[in-house]
Design a protein around this motif. Structure first.
Motif, PDB file in Angstrom:
ATOM      1  N   HIS A   5       0.848  -1.191   0.000  1.00  0.00           N
ATOM      2  CA  HIS A   5       0.000   0.000   0.000  1.00  0.00           C
ATOM      3  C   HIS A   5       0.886   1.245   0.000  1.00  0.00           C
ATOM      4  CE1 HIS A   5      -3.354  -2.588   1.470  1.00  0.00           C
ATOM      5  NE2 HIS A   5      -2.376  -3.217   2.087  1.00  0.00           N
ATOM      6  N   PRO A   6       0.317   2.404  -0.361  1.00  0.00           N
ATOM      7  CA  PRO A   6       1.056   3.647  -0.135  1.00  0.00           C
ATOM      8  C   PRO A   6       1.304   3.805   1.367  1.00  0.00           C
ATOM      9  CG  PRO A   6      -0.928   4.033  -1.464  1.00  0.00           C
ATOM     10  CD  PRO A   6      -1.004   2.625  -0.973  1.00  0.00           C
ATOM     11  N   HIS A  30      -5.221   2.734  -6.928  1.00  0.00           N
ATOM     12  CA  HIS A  30      -5.022   1.712  -5.893  1.00  0.00           C
ATOM     13  C   HIS A  30      -6.187   1.734  -4.900  1.00  0.00           C
ATOM     14  CE1 HIS A  30      -3.177  -0.635  -2.644  1.00  0.00           C
ATOM     15  NE2 HIS A  30      -3.532   0.353  -1.835  1.00  0.00           N
ATOM     16  N   CYS A  34      -8.673  -0.970  -3.064  1.00  0.00           N
ATOM     17  CA  CYS A  34      -8.201  -1.301  -1.714  1.00  0.00           C
ATOM     18  C   CYS A  34      -9.091  -0.687  -0.627  1.00  0.00           C
ATOM     19  CB  CYS A  34      -6.756  -0.814  -1.543  1.00  0.00           C
ATOM     20  SG  CYS A  34      -6.107  -1.160   0.100  1.00  0.00           S
ATOM     21  N   CYS A  37      -7.137   1.200   2.272  1.00  0.00           N
ATOM     22  CA  CYS A  37      -6.670   2.574   2.024  1.00  0.00           C
ATOM     23  C   CYS A  37      -7.857   3.531   1.905  1.00  0.00           C
ATOM     24  CB  CYS A  37      -5.769   2.633   0.794  1.00  0.00           C
ATOM     25  SG  CYS A  37      -4.127   1.962   1.124  1.00  0.00           S
TER      26      CYS A  37
HETATM   27 ZN   LIG Z   1      -4.092   0.014   0.119  1.00  0.00          ZN
END
Ligand SMILES: [Zn+2]
Length: 218
Positions: A5-6, A30, A34, A37
């Motif tokens: 993930h970021p 993303h 996700c 997130c």
């Molecule tokens: Zn993520």
């Protein structure tokens, strides 16, 4: 399962609008894939909104602002045509995250590169050079490092690069400190979306001969 993930800092900069447009696009795509997130971003947004209200409450006519927002006409009948949600390669349809769908009609045809690799350029304007890259089973990008940054989002499938194994939805940021050689052994292959801001630099053996052609990957 998504494992990459970021970072929290990257998410905060994304919410605050302080990251590069390329980073914003890949984080946004993303996040479409996700739920974790998405949740983080909701929390960050709520925190920022709270502190903005706390600091501006005396100057801001909040009630007025809200009524102006609710007066805005509702966007009705707006839907994305079905064909814009996917890209096609070899008869296979790949569903794209929402943030990338607006680039479907800016995506060129797939062309065959060396080593079971396919590449379709995406015109992002000044944001950077983007490509969809499809690794067929046993497709391999020669070992390389990066003169700038390489942002990658796994759209469909799995691949490895000698550093880690990645799955659909994973967010990967590489720079000149990383040397890797992406390959896919999955029978379905792997489609990724990638943005680089400088050409790759091939590092090993015969692949070094590719450096004059590194614009192919850029
Ligand atoms: Zn993520």
């Amino acid at each position: 399962m998504i494992s990459f993930h970021p970072t929290q800092l990257q998410l905060i900069e994304f919410v605050e609008g302080n990251c590069t447009p390329a980073m914003a696009l890949v984080i946004s795509a993303h996040t479409d894939m996700c739920p974790l997130c998405q949740k983080h971003i909701n929390v960050i947004e709520a925190r920022i909104a709270e502190s903005a209200i706390e600091s501006d409450v005396s100057e801001c006519d909040f009630g007025n602002m809200l009524s102006e927002i609710t007066l805005l006409p509702a966007a009705d009948g707006f839907s994305i045509p079905r064909e814009d949600q996917t890209i096609e390669l070899d008869g296979r349809q790949f569903k794209l995250p929402r943030a990338l769908r607006k680039y479907v009609n800016k995506t060129g045809n797939f062309s065959h590169l060396l080593g079971n690799l396919w590449q379709a350029p995406v015109d992002l304007g000044p944001m950077g050079k983007a490509n969809f890259i499809y690794m067929q089973k046993n497709g391999r990008v020669p070992e390389h490092t990066h003169k700038g940054t390489e942002l990658t989002l796994v759209i469909d499938g799995e691949f490895s690069d000698g550093i880690s194994n990645y799955d659909t939805g994973d967010f990967i940021l590489m720079d000149n400190t990383n040397v890797h050689a992406p390959y896919s052994e999955a029978s379905e292959g792997c489609l990724v979306f990638s943005i680089v801001d400088a050409p790759l630099h091939f590092t090993s053996g015969v692949a070094r001969l590719l450096n004059p052609f590194s614009h192919l990957f850029f």
